[in-house]
Motif scaffolding. Structure first.
Motif, PDB file in Angstrom:
ATOM      1  N   ALA A  63     -22.488  30.115  91.308  1.00  0.00           N
ATOM      2  CA  ALA A  63     -23.869  30.587  91.436  1.00  0.00           C
ATOM      3  C   ALA A  63     -23.946  31.996  90.874  1.00  0.00           C
ATOM      4  N   ASP A  64     -24.949  32.217  90.059  1.00  0.00           N
ATOM      5  CA  ASP A  64     -25.215  33.566  89.546  1.00  0.00           C
ATOM      6  C   ASP A  64     -26.124  34.239  90.571  1.00  0.00           C
ATOM      7  N   VAL A  65     -25.585  35.225  91.296  1.00  0.00           N
ATOM      8  CA  VAL A  65     -26.372  35.807  92.397  1.00  0.00           C
ATOM      9  C   VAL A  65     -27.595  36.592  91.920  1.00  0.00           C
ATOM     10  N   SER A  66     -27.633  36.895  90.623  1.00  0.00           N
ATOM     11  CA  SER A  66     -28.804  37.628  90.123  1.00  0.00           C
ATOM     12  C   SER A  66     -30.014  36.699  89.968  1.00  0.00           C
ATOM     13  N   ASN A  67     -29.762  35.404  90.115  1.00  0.00           N
ATOM     14  CA  ASN A  67     -30.833  34.412  90.030  1.00  0.00           C
ATOM     15  C   ASN A  67     -31.162  33.990  91.478  1.00  0.00           C
ATOM     16  N   VAL A  68     -32.390  34.237  91.901  1.00  0.00           N
ATOM     17  CA  VAL A  68     -32.729  34.049  93.320  1.00  0.00           C
ATOM     18  C   VAL A  68     -32.466  32.621  93.793  1.00  0.00           C
ATOM     19  N   SER A  69     -32.853  31.621  92.989  1.00  0.00           N
ATOM     20  CA  SER A  69     -32.655  30.253  93.479  1.00  0.00           C
ATOM     21  C   SER A  69     -31.175  29.909  93.547  1.00  0.00           C
TER      22      SER A  69
END
Ligand SMILES: NC(=O)c1ccc[n+]([C@@H]2O[C@H](COP(=O)([O-])OP(=O)(O)OC[C@H]3O[C@@H](n4cnc5c(N)ncnc54)[C@H](O)[C@@H]3O)[C@@H](O)[C@H]2O)c1
Length: 256
Positions: A63-69
């Motif tokens: 998961a890319d944490v900079s992407n909210v979803s």
């Protein structure tokens, strides 16, 4: 050691460096660990082996944490797998050297989104779950001495970590009544891949060591030990604090 037996910890950016060390240490304390990475699956596999060898269960979530979803999905998958979670360590972070005048909008956004927006929304998703489950919890952010100290050439990084400091202070107050503690760990110079260029530049490294009273870089184990404490029941009354772990770096001032 089994201070965290029965607990579940989510560690963002645990495919490398400090995050990997934290995952390993929390597992050795008995916690099951959700290992997160955005790009380097190999590192996450290595972390999973460490968690396994400690006798705990691990789950890898990309998961890319900079992407909210994606940040929300990380928390969701953790709760789905283990039925619950207790500890969120917001560790994922990036830095890029860039003079203030040359900093581009895309670089500013990338650093702020990983270092500040990521912890904001991952914590929000975690607290929604804790609230619904009526559970206490632990939020530990890996900040930096640069949440407080200037670092010329790294204005965006400093702004992101300064923001993380105020987010921690605010949330400690907002979430305290629910028994959720929120603290920051502010490392100085730690030997990790993030400092690759420094580690390879001996004159620069020697000059830095001169400024560190303990005359060495920190290790991921140094940082992980502090996370293990803040995540434990023994730290139940600690919230709203930043713990510096920098060998004295931020206290060393010379007139000449
Ligand atoms: N190394 C140091 O000297 C030092 C000093 C102070 C603070 N810190 C902080 O410690 C944290 C860890 O740094 P490190 O030195 O271990 O660096 P590192 O580069 O070894 O590890 C960073 C981790 O973050 C992950 N990551 C990066 N972007 C991500 C994203 N968008 N989503 C999910 N994961 C992502 C990477 O995959 C990696 O696992 C960072 O927040 C950093 O700012 C490091």
């Amino acid at each position: 050691m089994s201070h965290l037996k029965g607990k579940v910890a989510i560690v963002t950016g645990s495919s490398s460096g400090i995050g990997q060390g934290i995952a390993k240490r929390l597992a050795s304390e008995g916690a099951n660990v959700v290992i997160n990475y955005s790009k380097h699956g190999d590192g996450a596999d290595e972390t999973l082996k460490m968690v396994d060898s400690a006798g705990s269960q691990g789950l890898i979530v990309q998961a890319d944490v900079s992407n909210v979803s994606e940040a929300q999905s990380l928390i969701e998958q953790a709760w789905q797998k283990f039925g619950s979670a207790d500890i969120l360590v917001n560790n994922a972070g990036v830095e890029t050297e860039s003079s203030f005048l040359d900093t581009k909008e895309e670089d500013f956004d990338r650093i702020m989104n990983v270092n500040l927006k990521g912890p904001f929304f991952a914590t929000q998703a975690m607290v929604r779950k804790l609230t619904a489950a009526k559970k206490p919890g632990r939020i530990v952010n890996i900040s930096s001495v640069h949440e407080d100290m200037a670092f010329p050439g790294f204005a965006t990084y400093c702004a992101s970590k300064g923001g993380l400091r105020m987010l921690m202070r605010d949330l400690a107050v907002e979430l305290g009544p629910q028994g959720i503690t929120v603290n920051n760990i502010a490392p100085g110079a730690i030997s990790t891949p993030m400092n690759k260029s420094l580690l390879e530049d001996k004159p620069k490294l020697d000059a830095l060591l001169e400024k560190i009273p303990l005359r060495r870089l920190g290790t991921v184990e140094d940082v992980a030990a502090l996370v293990a404490y803040l995540a434990s029941d023994e730290a139940a009354y600690v919230t709203g604090a930043t713990y510096y772990i920098d060998g004295g770096l931020s206290r060393d001032y010379h007139e000449q």
